[in-house]
Scaffold this motif. Structure first.
Motif, PDB file in Angstrom:
ATOM      1  N   GLN A 276       0.580   2.723   5.168  1.00 21.43           N
ATOM      2  CA  GLN A 276       1.896   2.707   5.840  1.00 21.43           C
ATOM      3  C   GLN A 276       1.854   3.198   7.276  1.00 21.43           C
ATOM      4  N   SER A 277       1.238   4.372   7.510  1.00 15.38           N
ATOM      5  CA  SER A 277       1.103   4.849   8.893  1.00 15.38           C
ATOM      6  C   SER A 277      -0.139   5.727   8.978  1.00 15.38           C
ATOM      7  N   THR A 313      -4.466  -3.018   2.753  1.00 14.41           N
ATOM      8  CA  THR A 313      -3.393  -2.029   2.897  1.00 14.41           C
ATOM      9  C   THR A 313      -2.086  -2.653   3.376  1.00 14.41           C
ATOM     10  N   ASP A 314      -1.029  -1.846   3.358  1.00 13.29           N
ATOM     11  CA  ASP A 314       0.257  -2.209   3.967  1.00 13.29           C
ATOM     12  C   ASP A 314       0.504  -1.238   5.120  1.00 13.29           C
ATOM     13  N   LEU A 315       1.035  -1.750   6.215  1.00 11.81           N
ATOM     14  CA  LEU A 315       1.319  -0.899   7.375  1.00 11.81           C
ATOM     15  C   LEU A 315       2.700  -1.219   7.923  1.00 11.81           C
ATOM     16  N   ASP A 340     -10.231  -4.460   5.250  1.00 13.01           N
ATOM     17  CA  ASP A 340     -10.670  -5.855   5.168  1.00 13.01           C
ATOM     18  C   ASP A 340      -9.525  -6.801   5.479  1.00 13.01           C
ATOM     19  N   SER A 341      -8.323  -6.417   5.072  1.00 11.30           N
ATOM     20  CA  SER A 341      -7.136  -7.144   5.520  1.00 11.30           C
ATOM     21  C   SER A 341      -5.928  -6.247   5.310  1.00 11.30           C
ATOM     22  N   SER A 342      -4.813  -6.639   5.924  1.00 15.93           N
ATOM     23  CA  SER A 342      -3.615  -5.810   5.742  1.00 15.93           C
ATOM     24  C   SER A 342      -2.365  -6.657   5.863  1.00 15.93           C
ATOM     25  N   PHE A 343      -1.310  -6.186   5.210  1.00 17.46           N
ATOM     26  CA  PHE A 343       0.026  -6.749   5.415  1.00 17.46           C
ATOM     27  C   PHE A 343       0.725  -5.784   6.352  1.00 17.46           C
TER      28      PHE A 343
END
Ligand code: 5AD
Ligand code: SF4
Length: 457
Positions: A276-277, A313-315, A340-343
């Motif tokens: 998230q942060s 992850t999610d950010l 590796d990837s994120s939303f």
């Protein structure tokens, strides 16, 4: 309606906006309606029953619902006999107010109401003018009748299974605890039974779903089986080739769970762990109950068990009060972890949440700039993560024919490697593959977020 001999076949269309849990709910409704003899159609204009299953985590899906219902309104003018239902988080949030805005809607259902949707549709067909509301939260996990998977899962190699409903975390920005209610774990024996039925019907890969799977069993509905025990039990099902789970909350991830990545052979080496942060200041305001140091420790432990584990992850950018430095801290964390990837999302105010009352709000323009910087960095990290697979040999589960044809004379398939990345690959001329087959592929090319390879013997 179709005239099938004497019988009229009702045709239905389901539109889903939102997360995997919504997709899972829609799939169950679809299977149940097919079992009742209804036929699924691919466009709403062909349907007698139109259901829209929505998510309200962010503002965008909610806006999509309104424009979809706008289209249905004009369809309804021409075909006033259609049955329209609205479900999911937005339905839960707006409740029967939907009827005021869209009087043609005859069914509203919240997440706990999904189990009763098929019977409710039968009633709506029989009783003209009836409207049904299924918005009450249940005091237990509402079990659903299991559809006859054996008839339905042909060509289906992967399945999602709900293991719990709702969330107790009340992160400051999040609407989920209000729309999906308190956490309710599903009885482990029902989960195992459903997984066994799916594997028996030919499913090779199962993903266990929940808002916060790490706290499975820790609410008052738990039956004494922890998430770690549940994973062990599901992993043991004979014939299950791949096991995944999502979503994990960093505050609840235990060393025992991490160790399973080195123990359970069919547990895939990938984990979605929303950060998230990357700023401790913002994480505190968000009420996430971990700081960046805690998060990095978890990553260290995961990488010690498997250095190639895929971490996604999610950010959120532009949370109220997020300074330039807070945002830089997020970028720094992204590099340290090497996601590796994120939303990634621009923060949006959601009704009733604590963050909606927090100040100062960040200007849309700044949120947009931060999001594009963050996504640019993610692109570099994703490229780097993919490059590491060049010339590597991976096991790929076949999902179908690839549309990325890169050899005119040979068939190309697509599938996923254990880390869940999509792989497009060529097969020898005489080789025919089925969905769910696992083949060994050598990765030989990486192009714009896609992996290409070739089956090797
Ligand atoms: N604004 C922006 N993003 C949000 N998410 C949840 N609530 C909000 C919000 N109000 C994001 C979080 C979560 C994902 C499912 O959606 O990153 O992990
Ligand atoms: Fe929302 Fe937080 Fe629950 Fe996730 S853990 S669903 S972000 S309240």
């Amino acid at each position: 309606m179709d005239q099938g001999g004497d019988q009229e076949v009702m045709k239905f269309f389901i539109q889903t906006f939102g997360c995997q849990m919504n997709v899972c709910d829609s799939t169950w409704i679809e299977m149940s309606l097919v079992k009742k003899g209804y036929r699924r159609v691919n466009v709403e204009t062909d349907a007698d029953i139109i259901l829209v299953n929505t998510c309200s985590v962010r503002k965008k899906p909610e806006e999509k619902l309104y424009s979809f219902l706008g289209r249905i309104a004009s369809l309804y003018k021409k075909r006033p006999y259609i049955i329209v239902g609205v479900g999911g988080c937005v339905a839960q949030q707006l409740g029967e107010k939907i009827w005021e805005k869209f009087p043609f809607v005859r069914l509203v259902f919240g997440t706990d109401g999904v189990a009763s949707v098929p019977q409710s549709i039968e009633r709506l067909i029989k009783e003209d003018g009836l409207k049904i509301s299924l918005l009450n939260f249940m005091d237990y996990y509402p079990e659903r009748n299991l559809p006859p998977y054996k008839d339905i899962t042909k060509n289906m190699a992967s399945a999602y299974i709900n293991i719990m409903q709702g969330c107790d975390n009340f992160c400051a920005y999040c609407i989920v605890p209000y729309t999906r209610g308190r956490q309710k774990s599903r009885h482990s024996s029902n989960i195992i039974k459903e997984c066994e039925m799916l594997v028996d019907a030919g499913v090779k890969e199962i993903t266990l779903l929940g808002q916060n799977v790490n706290s499975y069993g820790m609410d008052k509905y738990g039956d004494g089986v922890s998430f770690v025990e549940l994973l062990r039990k599901v992993s043991n099902i004979k014939g299950l080739k791949r096991l995944r789970f999502t979503t994990s909350h960093p505050k609840d991830i235990s060393d025992e769970l991490i160790s399973l990545f080195g123990i359970l052979e069919n547990l895939c080496p990938s984990i979605h762990l929303p950060l998230q942060s990357g700023s401790n200041n913002i994480l505190k305001k968000m009420g996430r109950k971990y700081n960046k140091e805690d998060y990095l420790k978890i990553i260290d432990k995961l990488k010690k068990i498997n250095k190639d584990i895929v971490i996604t992850t999610d950010l959120i950018v532009g949370f109220p009060g997020e300074t330039e430095q807070d945002f830089k801290d997020t970028l720094e964390m992204m590099k340290l972890v090497g996601f590796d990837s994120s939303f990634s999302f621009k923060y949006s105010d959601r009704p009733n949440t604590r963050a909606s009352k927090m100040m100062p709000k960040i200007q849309e323009k700044i949120k947009g700039e931060r999001l594009s910087i963050l996504q640019g960095l993610q692109e570099e990290l994703t490229n780097h993560s993919m490059e590491r697979l060049k010339d590597k040999i991976v096991e790929v589960m076949v999902e179908g024919i690839s549309t990325k044809q890169f050899n005119k004379n040979r068939l190309s398939y697509k599938g996923r490697e254990p880390g869940n990345r999509i792989v497009n690959f060529l097969v020898p001329q005489n080789m025919k593959l089925n969905i769910g087959d696992i083949v060994t592929v050598k990765i030989n090319k990486i192009k714009k977020h896609s992996l290409f390879g070739e089956v090797i013997y």
